[in-house]
Design a protein around this motif. Structure first.
Motif, mmCIF file in Angstrom:
data_model
loop_
_atom_site.group_PDB
_atom_site.id
_atom_site.type_symbol
_atom_site.label_atom_id
_atom_site.label_comp_id
_atom_site.label_asym_id
_atom_site.label_seq_id
_atom_site.Cartn_x
_atom_site.Cartn_y
_atom_site.Cartn_z
ATOM 1 N N GLU A 54 0.774 -1.129 0.012
ATOM 2 C CA GLU A 54 -0.065 0.045 0.145
ATOM 3 C C GLU A 54 0.808 1.430 -0.048
ATOM 4 O O GLU A 54 0.448 1.999 -0.569
ATOM 5 N N ASN A 55 2.160 1.046 0.682
ATOM 6 C CA ASN A 55 2.922 2.599 0.685
ATOM 7 C C ASN A 55 3.875 2.780 -0.308
ATOM 8 O O ASN A 55 4.105 3.602 -0.696
ATOM 9 N N HIS A 56 4.119 1.530 -1.080
ATOM 10 C CA HIS A 56 5.164 1.667 -2.279
ATOM 11 C C HIS A 56 4.702 1.011 -3.467
ATOM 12 O O HIS A 56 4.992 1.855 -4.310
ATOM 13 N N ILE A 57 4.140 -0.037 -3.350
ATOM 14 C CA ILE A 57 3.659 -0.618 -4.988
ATOM 15 C C ILE A 57 2.489 -0.073 -5.402
ATOM 16 O O ILE A 57 2.507 0.325 -6.639
ATOM 17 N N ARG A 58 1.536 -0.026 -4.568
ATOM 18 C CA ARG A 58 0.038 0.446 -5.172
ATOM 19 C C ARG A 58 0.215 1.892 -5.826
ATOM 20 O O ARG A 58 -0.220 2.084 -7.067
ATOM 21 N N PRO A 59 1.100 2.758 -5.121
ATOM 22 C CA PRO A 59 1.078 4.310 -5.561
ATOM 23 C C PRO A 59 1.883 4.150 -6.791
ATOM 24 O O PRO A 59 1.747 4.786 -7.936
ATOM 25 N N LEU A 60 2.907 3.398 -7.031
ATOM 26 C CA LEU A 60 3.810 3.314 -7.977
ATOM 27 C C LEU A 60 3.061 2.823 -9.522
ATOM 28 O O LEU A 60 3.045 3.224 -10.460
ATOM 29 N N LEU A 61 2.171 1.626 -9.178
ATOM 30 C CA LEU A 61 1.597 1.190 -10.111
ATOM 31 C C LEU A 61 0.332 2.296 -10.714
ATOM 32 O O LEU A 61 0.346 2.336 -12.000
ATOM 33 N N VAL A 62 -0.315 2.794 -9.856
ATOM 34 C CA VAL A 62 -1.221 3.815 -10.127
ATOM 35 C C VAL A 62 -0.708 4.909 -10.839
ATOM 36 O O VAL A 62 -1.351 5.175 -12.000
ATOM 37 N N GLN A 63 0.448 5.436 -10.537
ATOM 38 C CA GLN A 63 1.048 6.513 -11.018
ATOM 39 C C GLN A 63 1.721 6.350 -12.511
ATOM 40 O O GLN A 63 1.623 7.186 -13.384
ATOM 41 N N ASN A 64 2.204 5.060 -12.517
ATOM 42 C CA ASN A 64 2.881 4.639 -13.786
ATOM 43 C C ASN A 64 2.494 3.722 -14.920
ATOM 44 O O ASN A 64 2.906 3.612 -16.098
ATOM 45 N N CYS A 65 1.545 2.884 -14.288
ATOM 46 C CA CYS A 65 0.933 1.874 -15.216
ATOM 47 C C CYS A 65 -0.477 1.726 -15.541
ATOM 48 O O CYS A 65 -0.902 1.356 -16.488
ATOM 49 N N TYR A 66 -1.411 2.294 -14.412
ATOM 50 C CA TYR A 66 -2.564 2.057 -14.699
ATOM 51 C C TYR A 66 -3.233 2.801 -16.059
ATOM 52 O O TYR A 66 -4.326 2.446 -16.557
ATOM 53 N N LYS A 67 -2.516 3.880 -16.506
ATOM 54 C CA LYS A 67 -3.177 4.531 -17.708
ATOM 55 C C LYS A 67 -3.133 3.570 -18.840
ATOM 56 O O LYS A 67 -4.255 3.811 -19.718
ATOM 57 N N CYS A 68 -2.412 2.754 -18.806
ATOM 58 C CA CYS A 68 -2.415 1.719 -20.031
ATOM 59 C C CYS A 68 -3.026 0.340 -19.579
ATOM 60 O O CYS A 68 -3.138 -0.538 -20.411
ATOM 61 N N HIS A 69 -2.900 -0.044 -18.518
ATOM 62 C CA HIS A 69 -3.102 -1.521 -17.967
ATOM 63 C C HIS A 69 -4.032 -1.409 -16.928
ATOM 64 O O HIS A 69 -3.791 -2.055 -15.634
ATOM 65 N N SER A 70 -5.478 -0.989 -16.812
ATOM 66 C CA SER A 70 -6.245 -1.062 -15.953
ATOM 67 C C SER A 70 -7.585 -1.128 -16.296
ATOM 68 O O SER A 70 -8.205 -0.666 -17.536
ATOM 69 N N GLN A 71 -8.351 -1.630 -15.586
ATOM 70 C CA GLN A 71 -9.762 -1.664 -15.886
ATOM 71 C C GLN A 71 -10.552 -0.402 -15.808
ATOM 72 O O GLN A 71 -11.460 0.080 -16.819
ATOM 73 N N LYS A 72 -10.112 0.496 -14.996
ATOM 74 C CA LYS A 72 -10.687 1.925 -14.902
ATOM 75 C C LYS A 72 -10.501 2.607 -16.159
ATOM 76 O O LYS A 72 -11.302 3.314 -16.545
ATOM 77 N N ALA A 73 -9.274 2.513 -16.627
ATOM 78 C CA ALA A 73 -8.894 3.334 -17.829
ATOM 79 C C ALA A 73 -9.355 2.676 -19.091
ATOM 80 O O ALA A 73 -9.537 3.143 -20.297
ATOM 81 N N GLY A 74 -10.044 1.221 -19.110
ATOM 82 C CA GLY A 74 -10.655 0.652 -19.998
ATOM 83 C C GLY A 74 -9.458 0.257 -21.086
ATOM 84 O O GLY A 74 -9.965 0.021 -22.261
ATOM 85 N N LYS A 75 -8.452 -0.075 -20.548
ATOM 86 C CA LYS A 75 -7.363 -0.417 -21.277
ATOM 87 C C LYS A 75 -6.517 -1.572 -20.660
ATOM 88 O O LYS A 75 -6.421 -1.662 -19.582
ATOM 89 N N ALA A 76 -6.104 -2.415 -21.619
ATOM 90 C CA ALA A 76 -5.256 -3.523 -21.212
ATOM 91 C C ALA A 76 -4.251 -3.790 -22.421
ATOM 92 O O ALA A 76 -4.292 -4.771 -23.056
ATOM 93 N N LYS A 77 -3.449 -2.663 -22.495
ATOM 94 C CA LYS A 77 -2.271 -2.947 -23.717
ATOM 95 C C LYS A 77 -1.493 -4.085 -23.694
ATOM 96 O O LYS A 77 -1.316 -4.515 -22.271
ATOM 97 N N GLY A 78 -1.552 -5.004 -24.695
ATOM 98 C CA GLY A 78 -0.580 -6.024 -24.501
ATOM 99 C C GLY A 78 -1.536 -7.198 -23.631
ATOM 100 O O GLY A 78 -0.828 -8.188 -23.319
ATOM 101 N N GLU A 79 -2.800 -7.064 -23.505
ATOM 102 C CA GLU A 79 -3.637 -7.854 -22.808
ATOM 103 C C GLU A 79 -3.419 -7.955 -21.247
ATOM 104 O O GLU A 79 -3.496 -8.824 -20.640
ATOM 105 N N LEU A 80 -2.508 -6.819 -20.829
ATOM 106 C CA LEU A 80 -2.231 -6.798 -19.379
ATOM 107 C C LEU A 80 -2.862 -5.777 -18.492
ATOM 108 O O LEU A 80 -2.735 -4.784 -18.883
ATOM 109 N N GLN A 81 -3.468 -6.334 -17.278
ATOM 110 C CA GLN A 81 -3.754 -5.534 -16.404
ATOM 111 C C GLN A 81 -3.292 -5.731 -15.125
ATOM 112 O O GLN A 81 -3.194 -6.805 -14.658
ATOM 113 N N LEU A 82 -2.880 -4.587 -14.836
ATOM 114 C CA LEU A 82 -2.094 -4.647 -13.221
ATOM 115 C C LEU A 82 -2.858 -4.177 -12.062
ATOM 116 O O LEU A 82 -2.273 -3.847 -11.259
#
Length: 131
Positions: free
Chosen positions: A35-63
Motif C-alpha cells: 500500500e505504501n510503495h507498490i500500489r502508488p507506483l502502479l497507479v502513477q506509472n501503469c494504470y493509464k494503459c493497464h487497468s480496468q478503470k482506464a478501459g485499457k489492457a495494452k498487451g492484454e495486461l491488467q495491473l
C-alpha cells in the motif's frame, strides 16, 4: 542464544503464507509495503494503459488486480512471486530488453525498481481482489 532468537524472529517476520492464487497472503507488513510503495507506483506509472478503470489492457495486461498480475498479458505472467529474476515486470521496468520497456517513455527511478524487486522477492503480497 540471543543470536538464535533474533534469527528465528527474522524468519517469522519474512515467512509469507501463500494464497491459492500464488501470491503471499495478507501479512500486515507485506500489505503495508504494498500500500505504501507498490500500489502508488502502479497507479502513477501503469494504470493509464493497464487497468480496468482506464478501459485499457495494452498487451492484454491488467495491473490493477492480483489476478491480472498473475495471468499477465501476451508475453506471459507479469510476476513470479518470490522470483524477480523471472518476472517480466522487472525485466520491463529495468529496460534491459529493448523489446520490452515500461513505462515506454521514461525509465522508472532505480529506487522504484528496487521497491518492485523487493516486493516480488517478498512473495508479492497484494490485498486486491477482482478479475
Amino acid at each position: 542464544m540471543e543470536r538464535a532468537l533474533g534469527l528465528r524472529a527474522a524468519r517469522r517476520c519474512c515467512v509469507a503464507r501463500t494464497w491459492p492464487s500464488g501470491l503471499a497472503a495478507a501479512e500486515p507488513e507485506g500489505i503495508e509495503f504494498f500500500e505504501n510503495h507498490i500500489r502508488p507506483l502502479l497507479v502513477q506509472n501503469c494504470y493509464k494503459c493497464h487497468s480496468q478503470k482506464a478501459g485499457k489492457a495494452k498487451g492484454e495486461l491488467q495491473l490493477d488486480t492480483r489476478a491480472g498480475l498473475l495471468k499477465g498479458g501476451e508475453v506471459g505472467p507479469a510476476i513470479v512471486p518470490g522470483n524477480p529474476r523471472d518476472s517480466l515486470l522487472i525485466r520491463a521496468v529495468s529496460y534491459g530488453d529493448t523489446d520490452l520497456q515500461m513505462p515506454p517513455k521514461t525509465k522508472l527511478p532505480q529506487e522504484a525498481i528496487d521497491k518492485l524487486t523487493q516486493w516480488i522477492t517478498m512473495g508479492a503480497p497484494d490485498p486486491r481482489d477482482g478479475d
